[in-house]
Write a protein that holds these residues in place. Structure first.
Motif, mmCIF file in Angstrom:
data_model
loop_
_atom_site.group_PDB
_atom_site.id
_atom_site.type_symbol
_atom_site.label_atom_id
_atom_site.label_comp_id
_atom_site.label_asym_id
_atom_site.label_seq_id
_atom_site.Cartn_x
_atom_site.Cartn_y
_atom_site.Cartn_z
ATOM 1 N N LEU A 144 5.276 1.653 -2.750
ATOM 2 C CA LEU A 144 4.150 0.833 -2.284
ATOM 3 C C LEU A 144 2.917 1.681 -1.989
ATOM 4 C CD1 LEU A 144 6.927 -0.041 -0.304
ATOM 5 C CD2 LEU A 144 5.590 -2.137 -0.434
ATOM 6 N N GLN A 145 1.752 1.145 -2.335
ATOM 7 C CA GLN A 145 0.477 1.783 -2.020
ATOM 8 C C GLN A 145 -0.553 0.722 -1.634
ATOM 9 O OE1 GLN A 145 0.771 5.682 -4.992
ATOM 10 N NE2 GLN A 145 -1.180 4.658 -4.725
ATOM 11 N N PRO A 146 -1.489 1.070 -0.745
ATOM 12 C CA PRO A 146 -2.539 0.120 -0.370
ATOM 13 C C PRO A 146 -3.390 -0.269 -1.579
ATOM 14 C CG PRO A 146 -2.529 2.030 1.095
ATOM 15 C CD PRO A 146 -1.623 2.360 -0.042
ATOM 16 N N TYR A 147 -4.016 -1.400 -1.493
ATOM 17 C CA TYR A 147 -4.808 -1.933 -2.597
ATOM 18 C C TYR A 147 -5.876 -0.941 -3.069
ATOM 19 C CZ TYR A 147 -8.000 -4.951 -5.187
ATOM 20 O OH TYR A 147 -8.800 -5.488 -6.161
ATOM 21 N N GLU A 148 -6.510 -0.253 -2.121
ATOM 22 C CA GLU A 148 -7.602 0.658 -2.481
ATOM 23 C C GLU A 148 -7.105 1.940 -3.152
ATOM 24 O OE1 GLU A 148 -6.674 1.146 1.968
ATOM 25 O OE2 GLU A 148 -6.912 -0.496 0.510
ATOM 26 N N ASP A 149 -5.816 2.224 -3.093
ATOM 27 C CA ASP A 149 -5.236 3.415 -3.726
ATOM 28 C C ASP A 149 -4.447 3.005 -4.964
ATOM 29 O OD1 ASP A 149 -6.284 4.983 -1.729
ATOM 30 O OD2 ASP A 149 -4.473 4.913 -0.509
ATOM 31 N N ARG A 150 -5.155 2.563 -5.982
ATOM 32 C CA ARG A 150 -4.477 2.068 -7.188
ATOM 33 C C ARG A 150 -3.686 3.193 -7.846
ATOM 34 N NH1 ARG A 150 -4.350 1.212 -12.644
ATOM 35 N NH2 ARG A 150 -4.200 -0.966 -13.367
ATOM 36 N N LYS A 156 -0.233 12.224 -3.148
ATOM 37 C CA LYS A 156 -0.487 11.090 -4.037
ATOM 38 C C LYS A 156 0.733 10.174 -4.205
ATOM 39 C CE LYS A 156 -4.728 12.183 -5.337
ATOM 40 N NZ LYS A 156 -5.889 11.289 -5.074
ATOM 41 N N LYS A 157 1.871 10.594 -3.656
ATOM 42 C CA LYS A 157 3.067 9.787 -3.815
ATOM 43 C C LYS A 157 2.986 8.515 -2.972
ATOM 44 C CE LYS A 157 6.409 13.286 -5.234
ATOM 45 N NZ LYS A 157 7.688 13.971 -4.949
ATOM 46 N N PRO A 158 3.501 7.408 -3.503
ATOM 47 C CA PRO A 158 3.479 6.165 -2.733
ATOM 48 C C PRO A 158 4.499 6.191 -1.603
ATOM 49 C CG PRO A 158 4.709 5.870 -4.756
ATOM 50 C CD PRO A 158 4.130 7.256 -4.818
ATOM 51 N N LEU A 159 4.356 5.259 -0.687
ATOM 52 C CA LEU A 159 5.446 5.019 0.251
ATOM 53 C C LEU A 159 6.652 4.557 -0.567
ATOM 54 C CD1 LEU A 159 3.600 3.002 3.067
ATOM 55 C CD2 LEU A 159 4.246 5.424 3.096
ATOM 56 N N GLU A 160 7.840 4.901 -0.110
ATOM 57 C CA GLU A 160 9.023 4.471 -0.847
ATOM 58 C C GLU A 160 10.230 4.389 0.073
ATOM 59 O OE1 GLU A 160 11.261 7.495 -3.287
ATOM 60 O OE2 GLU A 160 9.324 8.541 -3.178
ATOM 61 N N CYS A 161 11.214 3.618 -0.352
ATOM 62 C CA CYS A 161 12.467 3.543 0.388
ATOM 63 C C CYS A 161 13.509 2.808 -0.443
ATOM 64 C CB CYS A 161 12.281 2.829 1.733
ATOM 65 S SG CYS A 161 13.589 3.219 2.933
ATOM 66 N N LEU A 162 14.769 3.161 -0.235
ATOM 67 C CA LEU A 162 15.873 2.461 -0.872
ATOM 68 C C LEU A 162 16.309 1.315 0.033
ATOM 69 C CD1 LEU A 162 17.995 2.638 -3.280
ATOM 70 C CD2 LEU A 162 19.503 3.662 -1.571
ATOM 71 N N LYS A 206 -1.825 -8.010 -1.049
ATOM 72 C CA LYS A 206 -2.489 -7.133 -2.023
ATOM 73 C C LYS A 206 -2.062 -5.666 -1.941
ATOM 74 C CE LYS A 206 -6.639 -9.904 -2.881
ATOM 75 N NZ LYS A 206 -6.343 -11.045 -2.000
ATOM 76 N N TRP A 207 -0.886 -5.392 -1.461
ATOM 77 C CA TRP A 207 -0.370 -4.024 -1.546
ATOM 78 C C TRP A 207 0.278 -3.834 -2.914
ATOM 79 C CZ3 TRP A 207 1.053 0.348 1.714
ATOM 80 C CH2 TRP A 207 0.272 0.428 2.877
ATOM 81 N N TRP A 208 -0.101 -2.755 -3.608
ATOM 82 C CA TRP A 208 0.559 -2.415 -4.857
ATOM 83 C C TRP A 208 2.035 -2.117 -4.574
ATOM 84 C CZ3 TRP A 208 -1.812 -2.800 -9.478
ATOM 85 C CH2 TRP A 208 -3.219 -2.763 -9.503
ATOM 86 N N HIS A 209 2.911 -2.602 -5.422
ATOM 87 C CA HIS A 209 4.319 -2.236 -5.280
ATOM 88 C C HIS A 209 5.024 -2.292 -6.629
ATOM 89 C CE1 HIS A 209 3.958 -6.600 -4.535
ATOM 90 N NE2 HIS A 209 5.167 -6.725 -5.066
#
Length: 267
Positions: free
Chosen positions: A192-198, A222-228, A240-243
């Motif tokens: 996941l990344q915020p909308y402004e960080d495409r 530059k790595k997105p947030l992540e989790c299993l 509007k969060w990129w995922h």
């Protein structure tokens, strides 16, 4: 002694397969199962609706654990689902950012003939995926058994979407309104990344391609947030969060999309 050993081996194998509701495929290998979790995690037994609104609803994703949907999980066992739903029509989507391809099928045909692990050489827009276009009325008997998240947003209403996908499949980065997602069987890695960080990605390539070829080369910053995610956990993603998602094994999952209610004003 040998018969006792074989009996224990069979019992262990059955118990192991049983943890995934019968969905594990022969020879299936997990992908992306190991890795960091950089998304905040909170105990669902202690998270109030007010705290959810203050800390997460409009600000950042969160994983909520200790969520119980064991009753729904039982209804999603492979044997039971094939018995109840095999001849029911479904619409399959392409597993790419814009999911513009639609293919009509039956639940049984998808599960027995089309459900398989992602091939790295196959594009996302060539991979068929059961998710999204669920006939709410047809699937009502199953969806009604799902215990929806205890947290929500003011003036929003829920819409459920049910899915099943093979190991290594997933949807590349995209965004839409807020919602929750839960894994019923299997496991799924979220990015996941915020909308402004495409994020940089090819919308027609698979998440697996991005994970294997692009993700390892990203700078840490530059790595997105992540989790299993595993059964018993919910993830919430704000508006509007990129995922992107990667099914690390054959997975059964359900999402609760939150749509703003528009109330007509009276003149």
């Amino acid at each position: 002694m040998r018969s006792l050993f074989l009996g224990l081996l069979v019992a262990f194998t059955v118990a192991e397969d049983d943890t995934n509701g019968g969905w594990k495929m022969a020879g299936e290998q997990r992908v992306g199962y190991e890795g960091p979790c950089t998304v905040k995690r909170v105990d669902g037994r202690q998270l109030s609706g007010g705290e959810f609104l203050d800390r997460f609803a409009y600000k950042e994703p969160v994983i909520i654990y200790n969520v119980d949907n064991s009753g729904f999980q039982q209804k999603c066992r492979k044997e039971e689902m094939l018995r109840e739903w095999s001849n029911k029509p479904v619409v399959l989507n392409s597993a790419n950012t814009y999911s513009y391809r639609r293919v009509e099928s039956t639940f049984g045909h998808y599960v027995e003939d089309l459900l398989r692990p992602q091939d790295l050489s196959t594009l996302g827009n060539e991979t068929l995926y059961l998710f999204g276009d669920i006939d709410q009325e047809l699937w009502k008997p199953l969806l009604a058994a799902y215990k929806q998240p205890a947290w929500t947003l003011p003036r929003h209403e829920p819409a459920l979407s049910f899915g099943i996908a093979g190991a290594g499949t997933g949807v590349p980065f995209h965004f839409h309104g807020p919602g929750f997602a839960e894994v019923i069987y299997g496991s799924k890695r979220w990015f996941l990344q915020p909308y402004e960080d495409r994020p940089a990605f090819n919308p027609d390539k698979s998440t697996l391609d991005w994970y294997i070829n692009d993700y390892p080369n990203l700078e840490e910053a530059k790595k997105p947030l992540e989790c299993l995610m595993k059964p018993g956990e919910l993830i919430y993603f704000p508006d509007k969060w990129w995922h992107a998602t990667l099914n690390t094994e054959t997975s059964i999952f359900i999402s609760t999309f939150l749509s703003e209610m528009h109330v007509k004003s009276e003149l």
